[in-house]
Write an enzyme that holds these catalytic residues in place. Structure first.
Site, PDB file in Angstrom:
ATOM      1  N   HIS A  36       0.805  -1.219   0.000  1.00  0.00           N
ATOM      2  CA  HIS A  36       0.000   0.000   0.000  1.00  0.00           C
ATOM      3  C   HIS A  36       0.840   1.272   0.000  1.00  0.00           C
ATOM      4  O   HIS A  36       1.878   1.360   0.637  1.00  0.00           O
ATOM      5  CB  HIS A  36      -0.948   0.017   1.207  1.00  0.00           C
ATOM      6  CG  HIS A  36      -0.215   0.087   2.514  1.00  0.00           C
ATOM      7  ND1 HIS A  36       0.171   1.276   3.081  1.00  0.00           N
ATOM      8  CD2 HIS A  36       0.227  -0.897   3.327  1.00  0.00           C
ATOM      9  CE1 HIS A  36       0.811   1.032   4.206  1.00  0.00           C
ATOM     10  NE2 HIS A  36       0.869  -0.286   4.384  1.00  0.00           N
ATOM     11  N   HIS A  43      12.952  -0.984 -12.074  1.00  0.00           N
ATOM     12  CA  HIS A  43      12.843  -2.418 -12.312  1.00  0.00           C
ATOM     13  C   HIS A  43      12.880  -3.094 -10.942  1.00  0.00           C
ATOM     14  O   HIS A  43      13.933  -3.149 -10.310  1.00  0.00           O
ATOM     15  CB  HIS A  43      13.992  -2.917 -13.193  1.00  0.00           C
ATOM     16  CG  HIS A  43      13.777  -4.298 -13.701  1.00  0.00           C
ATOM     17  ND1 HIS A  43      13.688  -4.587 -15.045  1.00  0.00           N
ATOM     18  CD2 HIS A  43      13.612  -5.467 -13.057  1.00  0.00           C
ATOM     19  CE1 HIS A  43      13.495  -5.880 -15.202  1.00  0.00           C
ATOM     20  NE2 HIS A  43      13.453  -6.439 -14.012  1.00  0.00           N
TER      21      HIS A  43
END
Length: 168
Positions: free
Chosen positions: A144, A153
């Site tokens: 979250h 990446h």
């Protein structure tokens, strides 16, 4: 071509990262017109039956209005190749497709920007922001309220706990 139609795709790159993307896209029934890579790609069965273009400029034969691009260049440490190619094609008015594997779990309350790639088994929770052209690799968890910058990446199976912020 009508904007309501799903456009066919051109894949930039022919290595392992590109092969995973093509596997995801084929499973989703997407049309892949060509793989653009200077190297021999014949040893990767996932590319079987897909046209092979060998020069970056071969893409320019396709109208930016008729295709979308998928950047299949994987993470190359200290290399700006992925971003350089993106900027080149963006300057020619091409757009990049966002790719999300069917087995990824992406909250409807997360924001995924254009050109991002979310691989199999990844989880992106509510309030997360995934920047343009970033990769959330297989099994990664973005909890979250994380904010992932552009061109990041995230490694396979990495876990970013709530409210982690990365830069572009």
């Amino acid at each position: 071509m009508s904007s309501s139609l799903i456009k066919p795709l051109l894949i930039i790159g022919g290595g392992g990262h590109a092969s995973v993307l093509v596997d995801i896209l084929r499973a989703q029934g997407r049309e892949v017109l060509a793989v653009v890579c200077p190297d021999d790609i014949s040893m990767r069965r996932v590319f079987s039956g897909i046209r092979h273009l060998t020069k970056d400029d071969d893409v320019l034969a396709f109208s930016p209005d008729d295709v979308l691009l998928v950047n299949g260049i994987g993470m190359l440490p200290a290399s700006g190749l992925k971003r350089t190619l993106n900027q080149y094609y963006l300057s020619h008015h091409y757009q990049f497709e966002t790719v999300i594997a069917e087995s990824a779990q992406v909250s409807p309350f997360a924001n995924v920007e254009v050109g991002a790639q979310i691989f199999a088994g990844a989880i992106v929770q509510a309030g997360a922001q995934i920047g343009a052209h970033s990769v959330i690799n297989s099994g990664a968890v973005i909890e979250h309220d994380c904010s992932i910058g552009h061109y990041n990446h995230i490694a396979p199976r990495a876990t970013l706990c709530g409210q982690v912020i990365t830069q572009d």
